[in-house]
Design a protein around this motif. Structure first.
Motif, PDB file in Angstrom:
ATOM      1  N   TYR B  36       0.838  -1.182   0.000  1.00  0.00           N
ATOM      2  CA  TYR B  36       0.000   0.000   0.000  1.00  0.00           C
ATOM      3  C   TYR B  36       0.885   1.247   0.000  1.00  0.00           C
ATOM      4  O   TYR B  36       2.033   1.212   0.439  1.00  0.00           O
ATOM      5  CB  TYR B  36      -0.870   0.061   1.268  1.00  0.00           C
ATOM      6  CG  TYR B  36      -2.010  -0.917   1.332  1.00  0.00           C
ATOM      7  CD1 TYR B  36      -1.821  -2.212   1.820  1.00  0.00           C
ATOM      8  CD2 TYR B  36      -3.290  -0.549   0.942  1.00  0.00           C
ATOM      9  CE1 TYR B  36      -2.866  -3.105   1.907  1.00  0.00           C
ATOM     10  CE2 TYR B  36      -4.357  -1.431   1.039  1.00  0.00           C
ATOM     11  CZ  TYR B  36      -4.134  -2.699   1.518  1.00  0.00           C
ATOM     12  OH  TYR B  36      -5.190  -3.586   1.608  1.00  0.00           O
ATOM     13  N   ARG B  37       0.284   2.346  -0.440  1.00  0.00           N
ATOM     14  CA  ARG B  37       0.929   3.646  -0.286  1.00  0.00           C
ATOM     15  C   ARG B  37      -0.053   4.607   0.357  1.00  0.00           C
ATOM     16  O   ARG B  37      -1.235   4.630   0.002  1.00  0.00           O
ATOM     17  CB  ARG B  37       1.386   4.223  -1.630  1.00  0.00           C
ATOM     18  CG  ARG B  37       1.969   5.640  -1.521  1.00  0.00           C
ATOM     19  CD  ARG B  37       2.619   6.079  -2.822  1.00  0.00           C
ATOM     20  NE  ARG B  37       1.674   6.075  -3.927  1.00  0.00           N
ATOM     21  CZ  ARG B  37       2.038   5.970  -5.205  1.00  0.00           C
ATOM     22  NH1 ARG B  37       3.312   5.867  -5.521  1.00  0.00           N
ATOM     23  NH2 ARG B  37       1.123   5.989  -6.143  1.00  0.00           N
ATOM     24  N   GLN B  38       0.467   5.368   1.318  1.00  0.00           N
ATOM     25  CA  GLN B  38      -0.335   6.417   1.921  1.00  0.00           C
ATOM     26  C   GLN B  38       0.282   7.760   1.564  1.00  0.00           C
ATOM     27  O   GLN B  38       1.395   8.071   2.001  1.00  0.00           O
ATOM     28  CB  GLN B  38      -0.410   6.276   3.432  1.00  0.00           C
ATOM     29  CG  GLN B  38      -1.322   7.314   4.072  1.00  0.00           C
ATOM     30  CD  GLN B  38      -1.280   7.313   5.585  1.00  0.00           C
ATOM     31  OE1 GLN B  38      -0.405   6.710   6.197  1.00  0.00           O
ATOM     32  NE2 GLN B  38      -2.225   7.990   6.202  1.00  0.00           N
ATOM     33  N   ALA B  39      -0.425   8.538   0.739  1.00  0.00           N
ATOM     34  CA  ALA B  39       0.022   9.900   0.460  1.00  0.00           C
ATOM     35  C   ALA B  39      -0.420  10.790   1.614  1.00  0.00           C
ATOM     36  O   ALA B  39      -1.325  10.447   2.375  1.00  0.00           O
ATOM     37  CB  ALA B  39      -0.570  10.382  -0.859  1.00  0.00           C
ATOM     38  N   ALA B  40       0.228  11.934   1.730  1.00  0.00           N
ATOM     39  CA  ALA B  40      -0.032  12.845   2.855  1.00  0.00           C
ATOM     40  C   ALA B  40      -1.514  13.210   2.918  1.00  0.00           C
ATOM     41  O   ALA B  40      -2.105  13.632   1.930  1.00  0.00           O
ATOM     42  CB  ALA B  40       0.804  14.108   2.703  1.00  0.00           C
ATOM     43  N   GLY B  41      -2.142  12.989   4.096  1.00  0.00           N
ATOM     44  CA  GLY B  41      -3.529  13.376   4.304  1.00  0.00           C
ATOM     45  C   GLY B  41      -4.542  12.514   3.576  1.00  0.00           C
ATOM     46  O   GLY B  41      -5.721  12.887   3.485  1.00  0.00           O
ATOM     47  N   ARG B  42      -4.103  11.375   3.122  1.00  0.00           N
ATOM     48  CA  ARG B  42      -5.036  10.528   2.378  1.00  0.00           C
ATOM     49  C   ARG B  42      -5.046   9.126   2.963  1.00  0.00           C
ATOM     50  O   ARG B  42      -4.237   8.765   3.809  1.00  0.00           O
ATOM     51  CB  ARG B  42      -4.637  10.498   0.903  1.00  0.00           C
ATOM     52  CG  ARG B  42      -4.589  11.881   0.290  1.00  0.00           C
ATOM     53  CD  ARG B  42      -4.348  11.826  -1.191  1.00  0.00           C
ATOM     54  NE  ARG B  42      -5.507  11.245  -1.895  1.00  0.00           N
ATOM     55  CZ  ARG B  42      -5.556  11.128  -3.219  1.00  0.00           C
ATOM     56  NH1 ARG B  42      -4.537  11.507  -3.951  1.00  0.00           N
ATOM     57  NH2 ARG B  42      -6.623  10.606  -3.794  1.00  0.00           N
ATOM     58  N   GLY B  43      -5.971   8.334   2.473  1.00  0.00           N
ATOM     59  CA  GLY B  43      -6.089   6.961   2.947  1.00  0.00           C
ATOM     60  C   GLY B  43      -5.050   6.063   2.306  1.00  0.00           C
ATOM     61  O   GLY B  43      -4.166   6.504   1.579  1.00  0.00           O
ATOM     62  N   LEU B  44      -5.173   4.787   2.575  1.00  0.00           N
ATOM     63  CA  LEU B  44      -4.234   3.802   2.053  1.00  0.00           C
ATOM     64  C   LEU B  44      -4.693   3.332   0.677  1.00  0.00           C
ATOM     65  O   LEU B  44      -5.835   2.898   0.503  1.00  0.00           O
ATOM     66  CB  LEU B  44      -4.142   2.612   2.993  1.00  0.00           C
ATOM     67  CG  LEU B  44      -3.281   2.779   4.245  1.00  0.00           C
ATOM     68  CD1 LEU B  44      -3.860   3.783   5.205  1.00  0.00           C
ATOM     69  CD2 LEU B  44      -3.092   1.450   4.931  1.00  0.00           C
ATOM     70  N   GLN B  45      -3.788   3.396  -0.276  1.00  0.00           N
ATOM     71  CA  GLN B  45      -4.094   2.967  -1.631  1.00  0.00           C
ATOM     72  C   GLN B  45      -3.384   1.651  -1.915  1.00  0.00           C
ATOM     73  O   GLN B  45      -2.158   1.556  -1.790  1.00  0.00           O
ATOM     74  CB  GLN B  45      -3.645   4.033  -2.629  1.00  0.00           C
ATOM     75  CG  GLN B  45      -3.926   3.673  -4.076  1.00  0.00           C
ATOM     76  CD  GLN B  45      -3.307   4.661  -5.057  1.00  0.00           C
ATOM     77  OE1 GLN B  45      -2.258   5.227  -4.793  1.00  0.00           O
ATOM     78  NE2 GLN B  45      -3.977   4.882  -6.172  1.00  0.00           N
ATOM     79  N   LEU B  46      -4.135   0.636  -2.294  1.00  0.00           N
ATOM     80  CA  LEU B  46      -3.547  -0.654  -2.623  1.00  0.00           C
ATOM     81  C   LEU B  46      -2.790  -0.555  -3.938  1.00  0.00           C
ATOM     82  O   LEU B  46      -3.335  -0.110  -4.946  1.00  0.00           O
ATOM     83  CB  LEU B  46      -4.638  -1.720  -2.721  1.00  0.00           C
ATOM     84  CG  LEU B  46      -4.186  -3.126  -3.080  1.00  0.00           C
ATOM     85  CD1 LEU B  46      -3.258  -3.694  -2.003  1.00  0.00           C
ATOM     86  CD2 LEU B  46      -5.387  -4.049  -3.291  1.00  0.00           C
ATOM     87  N   GLU B  59      -2.828  -2.983  -8.985  1.00  0.00           N
ATOM     88  CA  GLU B  59      -4.084  -2.268  -8.840  1.00  0.00           C
ATOM     89  C   GLU B  59      -4.093  -0.923  -9.553  1.00  0.00           C
ATOM     90  O   GLU B  59      -5.146  -0.446  -9.957  1.00  0.00           O
ATOM     91  CB  GLU B  59      -4.384  -2.042  -7.342  1.00  0.00           C
ATOM     92  CG  GLU B  59      -4.771  -3.304  -6.627  1.00  0.00           C
ATOM     93  CD  GLU B  59      -6.067  -3.889  -7.178  1.00  0.00           C
ATOM     94  OE1 GLU B  59      -7.097  -3.203  -7.118  1.00  0.00           O
ATOM     95  OE2 GLU B  59      -6.040  -5.035  -7.664  1.00  0.00           O
ATOM     96  N   VAL B  60      -2.953  -0.279  -9.657  1.00  0.00           N
ATOM     97  CA  VAL B  60      -2.906   1.040 -10.290  1.00  0.00           C
ATOM     98  C   VAL B  60      -1.711   1.102 -11.235  1.00  0.00           C
ATOM     99  O   VAL B  60      -0.657   0.564 -10.931  1.00  0.00           O
ATOM    100  CB  VAL B  60      -2.819   2.167  -9.244  1.00  0.00           C
ATOM    101  CG1 VAL B  60      -4.104   2.262  -8.456  1.00  0.00           C
ATOM    102  CG2 VAL B  60      -1.634   1.982  -8.319  1.00  0.00           C
ATOM    103  N   PRO B  61      -1.895   1.761 -12.386  1.00  0.00           N
ATOM    104  CA  PRO B  61      -0.758   1.909 -13.301  1.00  0.00           C
ATOM    105  C   PRO B  61       0.258   2.886 -12.735  1.00  0.00           C
ATOM    106  O   PRO B  61      -0.102   3.917 -12.198  1.00  0.00           O
ATOM    107  CB  PRO B  61      -1.400   2.467 -14.573  1.00  0.00           C
ATOM    108  CG  PRO B  61      -2.651   3.130 -14.105  1.00  0.00           C
ATOM    109  CD  PRO B  61      -3.123   2.355 -12.915  1.00  0.00           C
ATOM    110  N   GLN B  62       1.518   2.547 -12.794  1.00  0.00           N
ATOM    111  CA  GLN B  62       2.549   3.395 -12.208  1.00  0.00           C
ATOM    112  C   GLN B  62       3.905   2.853 -12.642  1.00  0.00           C
ATOM    113  O   GLN B  62       3.972   1.838 -13.334  1.00  0.00           O
ATOM    114  CB  GLN B  62       2.442   3.341 -10.695  1.00  0.00           C
ATOM    115  CG  GLN B  62       2.639   1.937 -10.137  1.00  0.00           C
ATOM    116  CD  GLN B  62       1.791   1.702  -8.904  1.00  0.00           C
ATOM    117  OE1 GLN B  62       1.596   2.580  -8.092  1.00  0.00           O
ATOM    118  NE2 GLN B  62       1.256   0.511  -8.768  1.00  0.00           N
ATOM    119  N   ASN B  63       4.950   3.526 -12.185  1.00  0.00           N
ATOM    120  CA  ASN B  63       6.281   3.038 -12.552  1.00  0.00           C
ATOM    121  C   ASN B  63       6.862   2.151 -11.472  1.00  0.00           C
ATOM    122  O   ASN B  63       8.067   1.990 -11.382  1.00  0.00           O
ATOM    123  CB  ASN B  63       7.200   4.231 -12.831  1.00  0.00           C
ATOM    124  CG  ASN B  63       7.521   4.980 -11.560  1.00  0.00           C
ATOM    125  OD1 ASN B  63       6.669   5.156 -10.701  1.00  0.00           O
ATOM    126  ND2 ASN B  63       8.770   5.403 -11.415  1.00  0.00           N
TER     127      ASN B  63
END
Lengths: 109, 114
Positions: B36-46, B59-63
Motif C-alpha cells: 500500500y501507499r499512503q500519500a499525505a492526508g489521504r487513505g491507504l491505496q492498494l 491495482e494502479v498503473p505506475q512506474n
C-alpha cells in the motif's frame, strides 16, 4: 470515486467521554468492515471488525455499529483515554480492502 | 506468533534512482501479501497484492513493480523514481484469500524523493 469515506478529518474528545468515529460507504456488495488505528510513523493496527450479517460487535472499550440500509458504520470508544489519540481508518472489503481517508482523534486529559 | 518486517524505515532517494523495498513475514505460510501507499492526508491505496509465489496483481498503473521470489518475501521496486513516488509505503499480510480476515501491517517505509 471514493467508495469509503470518513468525512471528519479530525475529532477532539475529553478523557473519559465517548468518541464516535463515522464512516460511510457506497458499495452494497461490501461484506466485511474493519477499523484500524495508526500512530505516526507506524503501520495501522487492526482494532475491530464486523461482518455484514451483524449490526454490532463489541470488544472491551470498542464497539462497531453497522447500519446497512444507510451504508454507515461507526466506532464507539468508551471511555476515551489519552492513549487512544491516533488516526483511525475504516475499511470495507468485497475481496480487497478499501480504506477511508482517516480521522485523527485527539483525547485531551 | 506471526510478525511482519519491513525495511528500511526511512529512505531518501534522488529522482531517477532505482528503488527496492523489502517485506518479510514470519510465523505463517502461504500468506496473502500486499503493498500500500499512503500519500499525505489521504487513505491507504492498494498498489499490489500476491496470493502466492510469482503471482502479482497490480491495482494502479505506475512506474512501480512488485515481486514475490519466496513464499514470505515481497519486494517493491522501481527502475526510475519520480517525485510523485514520495509517500509512506506499507506492506501487509493476511492468512487467507477466501474468508474475511484482517490484514496486518508492517511499520512502513517513509520514502522521500528529492
Amino acid at each position: 470515486d471514493q467508495q469509503v469515506k470518513q468525512n471528519s478529518p479530525s475529532l477532539s474528545v475529553q478523557e473519559g467521554r465517548i468518541s464516535i468515529l463515522n464512516c460511510d460507504y457506497t458499495n452494497s456488495m461490501f461484506d466485511y468492515f474493519l477499523w484500524y488505528k495508526k500512530y505516526p510513523a507506524e503501520g495501522p493496527t487492526f482494532l475491530i471488525s464486523i461482518s455484514s450479517i451483524k449490526d454490532k460487535n463489541e470488544d472491551g472499550r470498542f464497539t462497531v455499529f453497522l447500519n446497512k440500509s444507510a451504508k454507515h458504520l461507526s466506532l464507539h470508544i468508551v471511555p476515551s483515554q489519552p492513549g487512544d489519540s491516533a488516526v483511525y481508518f475504516c475499511a470495507a472489503s468485497g475481496g480487497k480492502l478499501i480504506f477511508g481517508q482517516g480521522t485523527e482523534l485527539s483525547v485531551k486529559p | 506468533s506471526q510478525t511482519i518486517h519491513q525495511w528500511p524505515a526511512t529512505l531518501v532517494q534522488p529522482v531517477g534512482s532505482p528503488l527496492s523495498l523489502e517485506c518479510t513475514v514470519e510465523g505463517t505460510s502461504n500468506p496473502n501479501l500486499y503493498w500500500y501507499r499512503q500519500a499525505a492526508g489521504r487513505g491507504l491505496q492498494l498498489l499490489f497484492y500476491s496470493v502466492g509465489i510469482g503471482q502479482i496483481s497490480s491495482e494502479v498503473p505506475q512506474n512501480l513493480s512488485a515481486s514475490r521470489p519466496q513464499d514470505r518475501q515481497f519486494i517493491l521496486s522501481s527502475k526510475k523514481l519520480l517525485l510523485s513516488d514520495s509517500g509512506f509505503y506499507l506492506c501487509a499480510w493476511s492468512p487467507d484469500s477466501v474468508s474475511n480476515q484482517p490484514q496486518h501491517f508492517g511499520d512502513g517505509t517513509r520514502l522521500s524523493i528529492l
